[in-house]
Design a protein around this motif. Structure first.
Motif, PDB file in Angstrom:
ATOM      1  N   LYS A  11     -22.935 -44.660  -3.559  1.00  0.00           N
ATOM      2  CA  LYS A  11     -23.018 -43.153  -3.662  1.00  0.00           C
ATOM      3  C   LYS A  11     -24.357 -43.299  -3.278  1.00  0.00           C
ATOM      4  O   LYS A  11     -25.545 -44.143  -2.610  1.00  0.00           O
ATOM      5  N   PRO A  12     -25.109 -41.807  -3.329  1.00  0.00           N
ATOM      6  CA  PRO A  12     -26.837 -41.467  -2.687  1.00  0.00           C
ATOM      7  C   PRO A  12     -27.799 -42.596  -3.233  1.00  0.00           C
ATOM      8  O   PRO A  12     -27.320 -43.113  -4.969  1.00  0.00           O
ATOM      9  N   GLY A  13     -28.229 -43.697  -2.794  1.00  0.00           N
ATOM     10  CA  GLY A  13     -29.144 -43.870  -2.759  1.00  0.00           C
ATOM     11  C   GLY A  13     -28.800 -45.198  -2.671  1.00  0.00           C
ATOM     12  O   GLY A  13     -29.338 -46.353  -2.442  1.00  0.00           O
ATOM     13  N   GLU A  14     -27.444 -45.971  -2.018  1.00  0.00           N
ATOM     14  CA  GLU A  14     -27.540 -46.966  -2.063  1.00  0.00           C
ATOM     15  C   GLU A  14     -26.510 -47.560  -0.401  1.00  0.00           C
ATOM     16  O   GLU A  14     -26.124 -48.231  -0.391  1.00  0.00           O
ATOM     17  N   LEU A  15     -26.808 -46.725   0.701  1.00  0.00           N
ATOM     18  CA  LEU A  15     -27.786 -46.877   2.553  1.00  0.00           C
ATOM     19  C   LEU A  15     -28.635 -46.577   2.487  1.00  0.00           C
ATOM     20  O   LEU A  15     -27.957 -46.270   3.327  1.00  0.00           O
ATOM     21  N   PRO A  16     -29.062 -47.570   2.451  1.00  0.00           N
ATOM     22  CA  PRO A  16     -30.857 -46.914   2.643  1.00  0.00           C
ATOM     23  C   PRO A  16     -31.238 -47.383   4.269  1.00  0.00           C
ATOM     24  O   PRO A  16     -31.890 -47.136   5.012  1.00  0.00           O
ATOM     25  N   HIS A  17     -30.141 -48.298   4.511  1.00  0.00           N
ATOM     26  CA  HIS A  17     -29.950 -49.161   6.129  1.00  0.00           C
ATOM     27  C   HIS A  17     -29.484 -47.333   7.191  1.00  0.00           C
ATOM     28  O   HIS A  17     -29.579 -48.307   8.675  1.00  0.00           O
ATOM     29  N   VAL A  18     -28.955 -46.962   6.795  1.00  0.00           N
ATOM     30  CA  VAL A  18     -28.572 -45.712   7.392  1.00  0.00           C
ATOM     31  C   VAL A  18     -29.022 -44.043   7.453  1.00  0.00           C
ATOM     32  O   VAL A  18     -30.150 -43.737   6.748  1.00  0.00           O
ATOM     33  N   GLU A  19     -29.426 -43.500   8.364  1.00  0.00           N
ATOM     34  CA  GLU A  19     -30.071 -42.307   8.884  1.00  0.00           C
ATOM     35  C   GLU A  19     -28.925 -41.276   9.670  1.00  0.00           C
ATOM     36  O   GLU A  19     -28.051 -41.264  10.534  1.00  0.00           O
ATOM     37  N   ASN A  20     -29.017 -40.276   8.947  1.00  0.00           N
ATOM     38  CA  ASN A  20     -27.723 -38.869   9.141  1.00  0.00           C
ATOM     39  C   ASN A  20     -28.375 -37.558   9.761  1.00  0.00           C
ATOM     40  O   ASN A  20     -29.275 -37.461   8.923  1.00  0.00           O
ATOM     41  N   VAL A  21     -28.594 -37.492  10.957  1.00  0.00           N
ATOM     42  CA  VAL A  21     -29.095 -36.346  11.508  1.00  0.00           C
ATOM     43  C   VAL A  21     -27.420 -35.247  11.838  1.00  0.00           C
ATOM     44  O   VAL A  21     -27.005 -35.615  12.635  1.00  0.00           O
ATOM     45  N   ILE A  22     -27.763 -34.549  11.344  1.00  0.00           N
ATOM     46  CA  ILE A  22     -27.313 -32.845  12.363  1.00  0.00           C
ATOM     47  C   ILE A  22     -27.794 -32.073  13.355  1.00  0.00           C
ATOM     48  O   ILE A  22     -28.850 -31.822  12.843  1.00  0.00           O
ATOM     49  N   ILE A  23     -27.028 -32.429  14.063  1.00  0.00           N
ATOM     50  CA  ILE A  23     -27.938 -32.044  15.557  1.00  0.00           C
ATOM     51  C   ILE A  23     -27.180 -30.426  16.451  1.00  0.00           C
ATOM     52  O   ILE A  23     -27.633 -29.842  17.016  1.00  0.00           O
ATOM     53  N   GLY A  24     -25.993 -29.823  15.214  1.00  0.00           N
ATOM     54  CA  GLY A  24     -25.619 -28.526  15.841  1.00  0.00           C
ATOM     55  C   GLY A  24     -24.657 -28.526  14.883  1.00  0.00           C
ATOM     56  O   GLY A  24     -24.003 -28.829  13.575  1.00  0.00           O
ATOM     57  N   SER A  25     -24.617 -27.357  14.385  1.00  0.00           N
ATOM     58  CA  SER A  25     -23.305 -26.391  13.155  1.00  0.00           C
ATOM     59  C   SER A  25     -23.039 -25.061  13.716  1.00  0.00           C
ATOM     60  O   SER A  25     -23.250 -24.508  14.870  1.00  0.00           O
ATOM     61  N   ASN A  26     -22.236 -24.543  12.810  1.00  0.00           N
ATOM     62  CA  ASN A  26     -21.648 -23.355  13.508  1.00  0.00           C
ATOM     63  C   ASN A  26     -23.092 -21.699  13.812  1.00  0.00           C
ATOM     64  O   ASN A  26     -22.645 -21.079  14.185  1.00  0.00           O
ATOM     65  N   ARG A  27     -23.613 -22.263  12.694  1.00  0.00           N
ATOM     66  CA  ARG A  27     -24.678 -21.109  12.778  1.00  0.00           C
ATOM     67  C   ARG A  27     -25.332 -20.700  14.349  1.00  0.00           C
ATOM     68  O   ARG A  27     -26.094 -20.165  14.489  1.00  0.00           O
ATOM     69  N   VAL A  28     -25.431 -22.133  14.810  1.00  0.00           N
ATOM     70  CA  VAL A  28     -25.966 -22.379  16.370  1.00  0.00           C
ATOM     71  C   VAL A  28     -24.573 -21.746  17.112  1.00  0.00           C
ATOM     72  O   VAL A  28     -25.651 -21.358  18.187  1.00  0.00           O
ATOM     73  N   LEU A  29     -23.680 -21.683  16.310  1.00  0.00           N
ATOM     74  CA  LEU A  29     -22.688 -21.306  17.592  1.00  0.00           C
ATOM     75  C   LEU A  29     -22.696 -20.393  17.856  1.00  0.00           C
ATOM     76  O   LEU A  29     -22.975 -18.958  18.922  1.00  0.00           O
ATOM     77  N   LEU A  30     -23.412 -19.275  16.808  1.00  0.00           N
ATOM     78  CA  LEU A  30     -23.138 -18.005  16.347  1.00  0.00           C
ATOM     79  C   LEU A  30     -24.913 -17.368  17.289  1.00  0.00           C
ATOM     80  O   LEU A  30     -24.804 -15.693  17.700  1.00  0.00           O
TER      81      LEU A  30
END
Length: 422
Positions: A242-261
Motif C-alpha cells: 500500500k502507499p508508503g510501503e515501497l520507500p526504495h522506489v521512485e516512479n516518474v511519468i515521462i509521457g502521456s496522451n496530453r503530450v501526444l495531443l
C-alpha cells in the motif's frame, strides 16, 4: 487559418497530424531527458514501447544488462547488445508472458542491496508481464476476455489483475532489494501510475474486496478467481503493498496522451490550421463519446459555440465498447462509425486512431471519415447500423477504403481523435 481546397488534402493532413505527433513524442525522445541518474545495474523494460525504451537506455548506459518484454508481432525484435528480448502476448497473456514475468522476477530478486534497477514501463505491460496467482493462465485468460467484452474500464480490470498476480500492484518492486527508478509512459486516463501496466512498481490502493466488486458489477462468475479473492478479503493472503510501503522506489511519468495531443496541435499550428484540445480524459462507451462529439460539431456549425469554425477538434483518452457481436474492429473504428451514424449526410473530415497502431481485433490503427462517407457507403450497399449491431466497424471501413493501416507503432499513448469542422 488555411482551409485545404481538395478533399484528399484534409484527410492527408489529419493523417500527417497523427504520424507527426507520434514521431514528436517517440519513446526515445521522451526518455532522453531522464537518463541522467545513477548508472543502473540492470534495465527491465516491458510494454508496447519496451524495445525503443530499452535501446535508448542502453545507448545512455552502454554494457548494462537488460531485458525487454514487447508484444509479439513488434516489427523489429532485435535485442540491443547485452540484452535479452522475450516477447509476450497482448491484450490477453499467454505462456510467453508468464515465462517473461518469471524471468523478470528472477533477475530483480538477484540484485543485491544497494544496486540500481531501472524499470521502463509502457502500456500493454499488464498482459505482457503475467505471473498468475491463485488461478491458472487459462483461467486468467478467460477472465480477462470476459471483462474486456463486458466493457470494464482499465482501472477495474487492473484491480482484478493486481490481486491475481505476483508482479502487479507493486509486487515486482517488493521482490527486489535494489533501489528502483521506474520511468512510465502513461496509456491510462488521468495518468495514475498505479494503473499503468497494473503498477508493478507502484503501491496499490485497491484491495481484494475491490477486485471482487468488479466481478460482481459485470456479473462475472470466475469461480476459481472468486475463491482466491475471497480468501484475500478474509485476510488469508497478503495484500498488495500500500502507499508508503515501497520507500526504495521512485516512479516518474515521462509521457502521456496530453503530450501526444499537444504535439498534434503544434503540427497543425505550423500548417496554419487552428485547433482546440477538448480533453485527454474522455472515457465511456464509444457510442456515447461519438454522440457528444457529434453534438459539439452541430453546435459549432449552427451556432458558432463554443468555438468558431473552421478548426480541428482534438481529443484523447480511451473509449470502451460493450461487445455484443462477433465482428472485427476496435473502439476507435467503433467511435468513427457511430460519429458517421450520428452526423448522417452532414459529414466531416475526421480521424480516430489508437496511438499503438492497432485498434482492437483488426489490422487497422483506426479509421477516417470524409464529408461524403455516408454517400459512398450507400453506393456500396453498406448500412452503418447493421455493422454497428455486430461490432464490425473494421470490416465497414476496410470496404470503404477508409481504414488507417500503420502496423504496430511501438508506442501507446491512448487514443487520438481529430475532427475538422467548417
Amino acid at each position: 487559418m488555411t482551409a485545404p481546397g481538395k478533399a484528399v488534402d484534409m484527410r492527408a493532413l489529419l493523417e500527417q497530424s497523427y504520424r507527426s505527433a507520434l514521431e514528436a513524442v517517440a519513446p526515445a525522445r521522451l526518455l532522453a531527458p531522464h537518463l541522467t541518474g545513477p548508472r543502473p545495474d540492470f534495465v527491465l523494460a516491458f510494454g508496447k514501447a519496451a524495445l525503443p525504451m530499452l535501446r535508448a537506455a542502453l545507448e545512455a548506459y552502454p554494457s548494462v544488462p537488460g531485458l525487454a518484454v514487447p508484444p509479439r508481432g513488434t516489427l523489429d525484435l532485435s535485442a540491443p547488445q547485452g540484452a535479452e528480448v522475450l516477447p509476450g502476448s497482448h491484450p490477453v497473456p499467454d505462456k510467453h508472458s508468464v515465462y517473461a514475468a518469471e524471468q523478470a522476477l528472477l533477475r530483480v530478486r538477484a540484485l543485491p542491496k544497494g544496486s540500481q534497477l531501472l524499470v521502463l514501463v509502457s502500456g500493454g505491460g499488464s498482459a505482457l508481464l503475467s505471473a498468475p496467482w491463485g488461478v491458472t493462465l487459462v483461467q486468467k485468460q478467460a477472465l480477462t476476455r470476459e471483462l474486456l467484452r463486458a466493457g470494464a474500464a482499465i482501472e477495474e480490470i487492473n484491480a482484478v489483475r493486481k490481486h491475481l498476480s505476483r508482479v502487479k500492484g507493486g509486487r515486482l518492486a517488493q521482490a527486489t532489494r535494489a533501489r528502483v527508478r521506474a520511468l512510465l509512459i502513461s496509456d491510462v486516463i488521468g495518468d495514475n501510475p498505479s494503473v499503468i501496466a497494473s503498477g508493478p512498481t507502484v503501491p496499490d490502493p485497491t484491495t481484494f474486496a475491490d477486485a471482487l466488486a468488479v466481478l460482481d458489477r459485470y456479473g462475472v462468475a470466475a469461480p476459481e478467481a472468486r475463491a482466491h479473492l475471497e480468501a484475500g478479503a478474509r485476510g488469508e493472503l497478503a495484500e498488495t503493498p500500500k502507499p508508503g510501503e515501497l520507500p526504495h522506489v521512485e516512479n516518474v511519468i515521462i509521457g502521456s496522451n496530453r503530450v501526444l495531443l499537444e504535439a498534434a496541435q503544434a503540427f497543425l499550428t505550423a500548417q496554419g490550421v487552428r485547433s482546440v484540445i477538448l480533453a485527454d480524459t474522455f472515457g465511456g462507451e464509444a457510442r456515447d463519446l461519438a454522440g457528444f462529439h457529434a453534438s459539439l460539431v452541430g453546435s459549432i456549425r449552427d451556432h458558432g459555440t463554443p468555438f468558431q469554425g473552421p478548426l480541428v477538434l482534438l481529443s484523447g483518452g480511451e473509449a470502451t465498447v460493450t461487445v455484443r457481436g462477433a465482428g472485427r474492429g476496435g473502439r476507435n473504428q467503433e467511435f468513427a462509425l457511430w460519429l458517421l451514424e450520428d452526423l448522417g449526410e452532414r459529414g466531416v473530415y475526421a480521424l480516430s486512431a489508437g496511438s499503438d497502431g492497432i485498434d482492437g481485433h483488426s489490422d487497422a490503427a483506426g479509421a477516417f471519415l470524409t464529408p461524403d462517407s455516408l454517400v459512398r457507403a450507400r453506393a456500396l450497399g453498406l448500412d452503418p447500423r447493421a455493422f454497428l449491431a455486430r461490432n464490425d466497424s473494421g470490416t465497414f471501413f476496410a470496404a470503404l477504403g477508409d481504414a488507417l493501416i500503420t502496423g504496430p507503432s511501438g508506442h501507446n499513448l491512448n487514443d487520438y481523435r481529430a475532427i475538422y469542422v467548417m
